[in-house]
Design a protein around this motif. Structure first.
Motif, mmCIF file in Angstrom:
data_model
loop_
_atom_site.group_PDB
_atom_site.id
_atom_site.type_symbol
_atom_site.label_atom_id
_atom_site.label_comp_id
_atom_site.label_asym_id
_atom_site.label_seq_id
_atom_site.Cartn_x
_atom_site.Cartn_y
_atom_site.Cartn_z
ATOM 1 N N HIS A 21 0.828 -1.209 0.000
ATOM 2 C CA HIS A 21 0.000 0.000 0.000
ATOM 3 C C HIS A 21 0.862 1.259 0.000
ATOM 4 O O HIS A 21 0.533 2.241 -0.662
ATOM 5 C CB HIS A 21 -0.931 0.025 1.217
ATOM 6 C CG HIS A 21 -2.195 -0.728 0.999
ATOM 7 N ND1 HIS A 21 -3.244 -0.221 0.285
ATOM 8 C CD2 HIS A 21 -2.572 -1.974 1.386
ATOM 9 C CE1 HIS A 21 -4.223 -1.098 0.246
ATOM 10 N NE2 HIS A 21 -3.822 -2.186 0.901
ATOM 11 N N ARG A 22 1.950 1.225 0.738
ATOM 12 C CA ARG A 22 2.846 2.382 0.771
ATOM 13 C C ARG A 22 3.459 2.638 -0.595
ATOM 14 O O ARG A 22 3.517 3.783 -1.062
ATOM 15 C CB ARG A 22 3.937 2.150 1.809
ATOM 16 C CG ARG A 22 4.326 3.422 2.524
ATOM 17 C CD ARG A 22 5.258 3.168 3.640
ATOM 18 N NE ARG A 22 6.521 2.699 3.070
ATOM 19 C CZ ARG A 22 7.506 2.186 3.764
ATOM 20 N NH1 ARG A 22 7.394 2.047 5.045
ATOM 21 N NH2 ARG A 22 8.607 1.799 3.185
ATOM 22 N N LEU A 23 3.889 1.590 -1.277
ATOM 23 C CA LEU A 23 4.443 1.740 -2.623
ATOM 24 C C LEU A 23 3.395 2.258 -3.604
ATOM 25 O O LEU A 23 3.677 3.141 -4.426
ATOM 26 C CB LEU A 23 5.000 0.397 -3.123
ATOM 27 C CG LEU A 23 6.261 -0.112 -2.446
ATOM 28 C CD1 LEU A 23 6.578 -1.522 -2.936
ATOM 29 C CD2 LEU A 23 7.420 0.812 -2.688
ATOM 30 N N LEU A 24 2.192 1.719 -3.499
ATOM 31 C CA LEU A 24 1.123 2.162 -4.393
ATOM 32 C C LEU A 24 0.733 3.615 -4.116
ATOM 33 O O LEU A 24 0.447 4.370 -5.045
ATOM 34 C CB LEU A 24 -0.092 1.245 -4.256
ATOM 35 C CG LEU A 24 0.096 -0.168 -4.799
ATOM 36 C CD1 LEU A 24 -1.095 -1.041 -4.448
ATOM 37 C CD2 LEU A 24 0.337 -0.162 -6.285
ATOM 38 N N ASP A 25 0.749 4.022 -2.858
ATOM 39 C CA ASP A 25 0.444 5.417 -2.524
ATOM 40 C C ASP A 25 1.495 6.365 -3.100
ATOM 41 O O ASP A 25 1.162 7.443 -3.597
ATOM 42 C CB ASP A 25 0.340 5.602 -1.013
ATOM 43 C CG ASP A 25 -0.938 5.029 -0.443
ATOM 44 O OD1 ASP A 25 -1.892 4.819 -1.222
ATOM 45 O OD2 ASP A 25 -0.978 4.782 0.782
ATOM 46 N N LYS A 26 2.759 5.964 -3.043
ATOM 47 C CA LYS A 26 3.818 6.789 -3.644
ATOM 48 C C LYS A 26 3.621 6.908 -5.148
ATOM 49 O O LYS A 26 3.780 7.973 -5.728
ATOM 50 C CB LYS A 26 5.200 6.188 -3.357
ATOM 51 C CG LYS A 26 5.681 6.407 -1.952
ATOM 52 C CD LYS A 26 7.065 5.815 -1.779
ATOM 53 C CE LYS A 26 7.532 5.919 -0.356
ATOM 54 N NZ LYS A 26 8.859 5.319 -0.157
ATOM 55 N N GLU A 27 3.270 5.797 -5.777
ATOM 56 C CA GLU A 27 3.045 5.802 -7.217
ATOM 57 C C GLU A 27 1.851 6.692 -7.575
ATOM 58 O O GLU A 27 1.892 7.436 -8.563
ATOM 59 C CB GLU A 27 2.817 4.373 -7.701
ATOM 60 C CG GLU A 27 2.827 4.233 -9.200
ATOM 61 C CD GLU A 27 2.747 2.785 -9.630
ATOM 62 O OE1 GLU A 27 2.151 2.546 -10.693
ATOM 63 O OE2 GLU A 27 3.271 1.905 -8.917
#
Length: 109
Positions: free
Chosen positions: A44-50
């Motif tokens: 989720h953190r990676l997707l939020d950054k993206e």
């Protein structure tokens, strides 16, 4: 004869707490949800950054579209097209000479 695990738990009360079956299940569940699951916190953190990067790109491109629309509106005038070609691409008529004057502060290092 006393159980050796019982001796350890009597000495260290934290071990008694950690050996509770509910605590073990809670720790296992937390580790699973944070790191191993398909919907884990790390994913989720990676997707939020993206998503943030894509939103920034969207804002940038919307501003570029506005600027391009403004330029298209200006370039509908034939005199403005000639001015744009002369300034931007250093185009000239056959009978002209163009001299480009650069000042010291204008050049890139």
């Amino acid at each position: 004869m006393k159980n050796p695990i019982k001796k350890l738990t009597d000495k260290h009360p934290l071990l008694r707490f950690l050996s509770n079956k509910y605590v073990i299940v809670l720790v296992f569940f937390s580790v699973w949800m944070l790191f191993l699951d398909n919907y884990s916190y790390l994913d989720h953190r990676l997707l939020d950054k993206e998503i943030d990067e894509l939103e920034d790109n969207k804002e940038y491109y919307l501003e570029e579209i506005k600027q391009d629309k403004k330029n298209i509106k200006i370039l509908k005038n034939p005199h403005q097209v000639e001015k744009f070609a002369r300034e931007k691409y250093y185009m000239k008529k056959d009978s002209e000479d163009i001299y480009i004057i650069e000042y010291e502060g204008d050049s890139l290092k």
